[in-house]
Design an enzyme around this catalytic site. Structure first.
Site: not given
Lengths: 177, 177
Positions: B12, B73, B146
């Site tokens: 992420d 992501e 996260d």
């Protein structure tokens, strides 16, 4: 405070076309051109491969020209979303290459560069190319635009670096920088 | 087509906080947790130094856990401009780390991940954390957010990889992939 001999690499970040330049500061406002070029990566390739190609190319330039400092255009969230994101990804990889070698990085906005080169923060591409051609004493205007932009960034840093150095000296009167 | 044993790193991306995870695909939809963590870089440091720290950290993770594939992501141009740009710079550096090792990178949007994990592309953080905790059989919910997002990305890839592999096989019936 003279910066004569300082080698500056200018980078106009991009994934499809990335402008790279190297200039050397002379006496006063004199700047000598050393190299200019554009690195392209295929639009059809995957992001990972494109970033790898760009990283390899900029590292080769750094090996070849050993810049003392790197001037990079600051990416703005403007224009086509996908292009901006690609440019920001590319910028990360380019700044990393300098950081891995311990080369200081300075970032300038497009209008800071335009103002430094032409005196006008809104100068158009034609004006900028004409100024850069004259400043560097080139026999022909650099092409494409990304190459001219990379040269403008490097010249911008040459002209602003003495001011930055004086400011640093004022802030650290006892320091070595 | 079984992918049991496949090691997936979920990332992420972020500059202030970057979520990293490693999971291993088991039989069927089973996924085993291997590692999860968050890399932070100081907000007061220069961009170049922050990108260097992030790159060093993700390379250490890749050395330690040897992932077969990386799921990242996809960054969208949404929210605070400066944060988005920082995230996009970080993302470039993270994808480059995988590319330099020849590790394939797959990118997923937040809604693709949410849909894969919870069946709902608009699932909220609480739902996602609860699903990830259950899927991986964790004794406590992963923190901070996260870290949970990085795990969700890795699980998403484990579950989508067999489909991707079948599609590739259909498109290349004579191929080796």
């Amino acid at each position: 405070m003279s910066l004569a001999g300082l080698r500056v690499m200018g980078i106009d970040p991009g994934l499809t076309r990335c402008g790279l330049s190297v200039v050397q500061a002379g006496r006063g406002r004199e700047v000598l051109p050393v190299a200019v070029g554009v690195v392209r990566t295929p639009a059809g390739a995957e992001l990972a491969e494109r970033l790898l190609r760009l990283s390899t190319a900029v590292n080769e330039w750094m090996d070849d020209y050993r810049p003392d400092v790197v001037a990079v255009e600051r990416v703005f969230e403007r224009g086509n979303v996908s292009t901006v994101m690609h440019t920001a990804h590319a910028s990360g990889v380019l700044v990393l290459a300098a950081a891995q070698r311990g080369i200081p990085v300075h970032m300038y906005t497009p209008s800071e560069v335009k103002k430094a080169i032409s005196g006008n923060g809104r100068a158009d591409k034609k004006q900028m190319t004409s100024m850069i051609t004259r400043i560097l004493g080139l026999s022909a205007p650099p092409k494409p635009a990304d190459a001219a932009d990379a040269l403008a960034l490097a010249v911008c840093h040459c002209w602003r670096a003495p001011l930055l150095a004086r400011t640093t000296a004022l802030l650290n009167p006892g320091g070595t920088s």
